[in-house]
Design a protein around this motif. Structure first.
Motif, PDB file in Angstrom:
ATOM      1  N   HIS A   5       0.825  -1.209   0.000  1.00  0.00           N
ATOM      2  CA  HIS A   5       0.000   0.000   0.000  1.00  0.00           C
ATOM      3  C   HIS A   5       0.864   1.266   0.000  1.00  0.00           C
ATOM      4  O   HIS A   5       0.394   2.344  -0.367  1.00  0.00           O
ATOM      5  N   GLN A   6       2.109   1.120   0.436  1.00  0.00           N
ATOM      6  CA  GLN A   6       3.020   2.263   0.504  1.00  0.00           C
ATOM      7  C   GLN A   6       3.926   2.367  -0.717  1.00  0.00           C
ATOM      8  O   GLN A   6       4.363   3.456  -1.076  1.00  0.00           O
ATOM      9  N   ALA A   7       4.239   1.232  -1.329  1.00  0.00           N
ATOM     10  CA  ALA A   7       5.160   1.212  -2.468  1.00  0.00           C
ATOM     11  C   ALA A   7       4.848   0.008  -3.343  1.00  0.00           C
ATOM     12  O   ALA A   7       4.277  -0.980  -2.858  1.00  0.00           O
ATOM     13  N   PRO A   8       5.193   0.061  -4.620  1.00  0.00           N
ATOM     14  CA  PRO A   8       4.929  -1.061  -5.524  1.00  0.00           C
ATOM     15  C   PRO A   8       5.678  -2.320  -5.105  1.00  0.00           C
ATOM     16  O   PRO A   8       6.712  -2.268  -4.431  1.00  0.00           O
ATOM     17  N   ALA A   9       5.157  -3.458  -5.532  1.00  0.00           N
ATOM     18  CA  ALA A   9       5.766  -4.745  -5.191  1.00  0.00           C
ATOM     19  C   ALA A   9       7.213  -4.831  -5.677  1.00  0.00           C
ATOM     20  O   ALA A   9       8.053  -5.458  -5.035  1.00  0.00           O
ATOM     21  N   SER A  10       7.511  -4.199  -6.811  1.00  0.00           N
ATOM     22  CA  SER A  10       8.871  -4.256  -7.355  1.00  0.00           C
ATOM     23  C   SER A  10       9.897  -3.609  -6.442  1.00  0.00           C
ATOM     24  O   SER A  10      11.085  -3.929  -6.498  1.00  0.00           O
ATOM     25  N   ALA A  11       9.440  -2.689  -5.574  1.00  0.00           N
ATOM     26  CA  ALA A  11      10.343  -2.058  -4.616  1.00  0.00           C
ATOM     27  C   ALA A  11      10.354  -2.784  -3.280  1.00  0.00           C
ATOM     28  O   ALA A  11      11.381  -2.844  -2.603  1.00  0.00           O
ATOM     29  N   VAL A  12       9.209  -3.361  -2.905  1.00  0.00           N
ATOM     30  CA  VAL A  12       9.055  -3.956  -1.572  1.00  0.00           C
ATOM     31  C   VAL A  12       9.565  -5.386  -1.510  1.00  0.00           C
ATOM     32  O   VAL A  12      10.314  -5.763  -0.603  1.00  0.00           O
ATOM     33  N   TYR A  13       9.141  -6.206  -2.474  1.00  0.00           N
ATOM     34  CA  TYR A  13       9.393  -7.642  -2.372  1.00  0.00           C
ATOM     35  C   TYR A  13      10.885  -7.996  -2.313  1.00  0.00           C
ATOM     36  O   TYR A  13      11.275  -8.847  -1.501  1.00  0.00           O
ATOM     37  N   PRO A  14      11.741  -7.393  -3.145  1.00  0.00           N
ATOM     38  CA  PRO A  14      13.169  -7.721  -3.024  1.00  0.00           C
ATOM     39  C   PRO A  14      13.733  -7.417  -1.638  1.00  0.00           C
ATOM     40  O   PRO A  14      14.572  -8.166  -1.122  1.00  0.00           O
ATOM     41  N   MET A  15      13.267  -6.333  -1.012  1.00  0.00           N
ATOM     42  CA  MET A  15      13.738  -6.019   0.330  1.00  0.00           C
ATOM     43  C   MET A  15      13.284  -7.079   1.327  1.00  0.00           C
ATOM     44  O   MET A  15      14.058  -7.528   2.183  1.00  0.00           O
ATOM     45  N   ALA A  16      12.032  -7.502   1.209  1.00  0.00           N
ATOM     46  CA  ALA A  16      11.508  -8.513   2.124  1.00  0.00           C
ATOM     47  C   ALA A  16      12.219  -9.847   1.955  1.00  0.00           C
ATOM     48  O   ALA A  16      12.267 -10.649   2.898  1.00  0.00           O
ATOM     49  N   ARG A  17      12.789 -10.090   0.768  1.00  0.00           N
ATOM     50  CA  ARG A  17      13.456 -11.357   0.500  1.00  0.00           C
ATOM     51  C   ARG A  17      14.950 -11.313   0.804  1.00  0.00           C
ATOM     52  O   ARG A  17      15.679 -12.244   0.464  1.00  0.00           O
ATOM     53  N   SER A  18      15.410 -10.255   1.460  1.00  0.00           N
ATOM     54  CA  SER A  18      16.836 -10.161   1.799  1.00  0.00           C
ATOM     55  C   SER A  18      17.147 -10.816   3.137  1.00  0.00           C
ATOM     56  O   SER A  18      18.158 -10.522   3.767  1.00  0.00           O
ATOM     57  N   SER A  19      16.278 -11.726   3.562  1.00  0.00           N
ATOM     58  CA  SER A  19      16.398 -12.367   4.875  1.00  0.00           C
ATOM     59  C   SER A  19      17.510 -13.398   5.014  1.00  0.00           C
ATOM     60  O   SER A  19      17.898 -13.701   6.151  1.00  0.00           O
ATOM     61  N   PRO A  20      18.057 -14.021   3.941  1.00  0.00           N
ATOM     62  CA  PRO A  20      19.033 -15.093   4.148  1.00  0.00           C
ATOM     63  C   PRO A  20      20.225 -14.724   5.031  1.00  0.00           C
ATOM     64  O   PRO A  20      20.726 -15.582   5.768  1.00  0.00           O
ATOM     65  N   ILE A  21      20.654 -13.475   4.984  1.00  0.00           N
ATOM     66  CA  ILE A  21      21.811 -13.116   5.808  1.00  0.00           C
ATOM     67  C   ILE A  21      21.447 -13.173   7.295  1.00  0.00           C
ATOM     68  O   ILE A  21      22.255 -13.574   8.145  1.00  0.00           O
ATOM     69  N   PHE A  22      20.188 -12.808   7.632  1.00  0.00           N
ATOM     70  CA  PHE A  22      19.722 -12.930   9.021  1.00  0.00           C
ATOM     71  C   PHE A  22      19.530 -14.396   9.402  1.00  0.00           C
ATOM     72  O   PHE A  22      19.818 -14.807  10.522  1.00  0.00           O
ATOM     73  N   ILE A  23      19.029 -15.197   8.455  1.00  0.00           N
ATOM     74  CA  ILE A  23      18.840 -16.629   8.707  1.00  0.00           C
ATOM     75  C   ILE A  23      20.186 -17.285   9.000  1.00  0.00           C
ATOM     76  O   ILE A  23      20.316 -18.089   9.931  1.00  0.00           O
ATOM     77  N   ALA A  24      21.202 -16.939   8.204  1.00  0.00           N
ATOM     78  CA  ALA A  24      22.535 -17.513   8.419  1.00  0.00           C
ATOM     79  C   ALA A  24      23.077 -17.136   9.792  1.00  0.00           C
ATOM     80  O   ALA A  24      23.682 -17.970  10.490  1.00  0.00           O
ATOM     81  N   LEU A  25      22.876 -15.886  10.205  1.00  0.00           N
ATOM     82  CA  LEU A  25      23.349 -15.444  11.518  1.00  0.00           C
ATOM     83  C   LEU A  25      22.684 -16.252  12.641  1.00  0.00           C
ATOM     84  O   LEU A  25      23.357 -16.679  13.590  1.00  0.00           O
ATOM     85  N   VAL A  26      21.368 -16.456  12.529  1.00  0.00           N
ATOM     86  CA  VAL A  26      20.665 -17.216  13.563  1.00  0.00           C
ATOM     87  C   VAL A  26      21.117 -18.677  13.556  1.00  0.00           C
ATOM     88  O   VAL A  26      21.287 -19.292  14.626  1.00  0.00           O
ATOM     89  N   GLU A  27      21.340 -19.245  12.366  1.00  0.00           N
ATOM     90  CA  GLU A  27      21.810 -20.627  12.297  1.00  0.00           C
ATOM     91  C   GLU A  27      23.170 -20.787  12.973  1.00  0.00           C
ATOM     92  O   GLU A  27      23.441 -21.807  13.607  1.00  0.00           O
ATOM     93  N   VAL A  28      24.011 -19.779  12.848  1.00  0.00           N
ATOM     94  CA  VAL A  28      25.332 -19.828  13.484  1.00  0.00           C
ATOM     95  C   VAL A  28      25.220 -19.654  14.996  1.00  0.00           C
ATOM     96  O   VAL A  28      25.808 -20.406  15.782  1.00  0.00           O
ATOM     97  N   LEU A  29      24.451 -18.657  15.427  1.00  0.00           N
ATOM     98  CA  LEU A  29      24.393 -18.303  16.845  1.00  0.00           C
ATOM     99  C   LEU A  29      23.576 -19.291  17.678  1.00  0.00           C
ATOM    100  O   LEU A  29      23.924 -19.577  18.822  1.00  0.00           O
TER     101      LEU A  29
END
Length: 285
Positions: free
Chosen positions: A83-107
């Motif tokens: 509702h705030q921005a088009p999917a082309s701007a939002v979805y890639p940001m929301a999918r940048s989670s792997p780096i956080f997933i890797a950190l949690v898997e390590v810790l």
């Protein structure tokens, strides 16, 4: 079926229903239809396999509840971000989670990743952010949408790690499909209340085309189940990174097929970074 092949099929299915979502009127609430229909169609055939697995490993019930709840919150966060921005701007940001997933898997899960894999995940995340900010007013749009997109990314971290725990307790691909049915039945409740809140009615006023419903219903759950299947052998961070190949296909189809030329050079550069990251992860998987 190899894990990488499962991810590849998942990506194609994911792209298909996401493109249909973009081409369906917002008032149809396409996600509401295909999530509910997936549970209705697949549960009778796959839920017994999930229940048999869960009877032997009750942790599956907890994983399904956690993933279903966080998936529901993920869907709501994305809708608010859109509702705030088009999917082309939002979805890639929301999918940048792997780096956080890797950190949690390590810790938390005491997993280690080689330096090259860390670099690949970071490079792919950088490509996603380039795509997200590729439009001329990208920074302005993201400033409004980023809290919702960031929350969606955090929810991805939670349900991906929950799914990773679940997959080691499943027996066969049918258990994964049944697990997704339980997961999506919880998520659909969130979508129902959001539908009522936004439109004042429980059922959307517009019914999507039958062909779109069939493709979307089969695609949304099958894509998710195949990723869970691949997680039996792959770290969650690798599996989620590889699924971002779908964003690569979506961007390329947007440029070539939908003629979305605004900021295409930056988006193409972002795609190149993602591809580099995917190749490195694929070779090391």
């Amino acid at each position: 079926m190899t894990p990488v092949l499962a991810i590849g099929i998942s990506v194609l299915l994911h792209v298909s229903w996401n493109l249909l979502t973009r081409r369906t009127p917002a008032e149809a609430n396409f996600l509401w239809w295909i999530t509910g229909l997936y549970v209705l169609v697949f549960a009778p055939f796959t839920l017994p396999d999930f229940i048999r697995s869960a009877e032997q490993s009750p942790v599956l019930y907890w994983c399904a509840a956690i993933s279903g709840t966080t998936n529901g919150l993920y869907f709501l966060a994305l809708r608010n971000a859109y509702h705030q921005a088009p999917a082309s701007a939002v979805y890639p940001m929301a999918r940048s989670s792997p780096i956080f997933i890797a950190l949690v898997e390590v810790l938390i899960f005491d997993r280690s990743f080689p330096l090259l894999s860390w670099c690949a995940i970071a490079v792919a995340a950088g490509g996603l952010w380039m795509i997200a900010s590729s439009a001329q007013d990208g920074v302005l749009r993201l400033s409004r949408a980023w809290p919702y997109a960031l929350f969606a990314a955090l929810m991805t971290v939670v349900y991906s790690l929950s799914d990773k725990i679940a997959t080691s307790n499943m027996h066969g691909i049918n258990s994964a499909f049944g697990y997704v049915c339980v997961n999506y039945s919880i998520s659909w409740i969130f979508l129902c209340f959001d539908q009522k809140r936004q439109a004042g009615r429980w059922i959307p006023s517009v019914v999507p085309m039958t062909s779109s419903l069939v493709i979307g219903t089969v695609g949304i759950g099958t894509a998710y189940a195949l990723v869970i299947y691949a997680m039996r052998w792959l770290p969650a961070a690798y599996a989620v990174t590889l699924t971002n190949a779908g964003i690569v296909l979506t961007v390329l189809l947007g440029i070539v097929w939908l003629k979305e030329y605004e900021g295409w050079q930056k988006r193409a550069s972002g795609v190149a970074l993602i591809v580099i990251g995917l190749i490195i992860i694929g070779v090391n998987s």
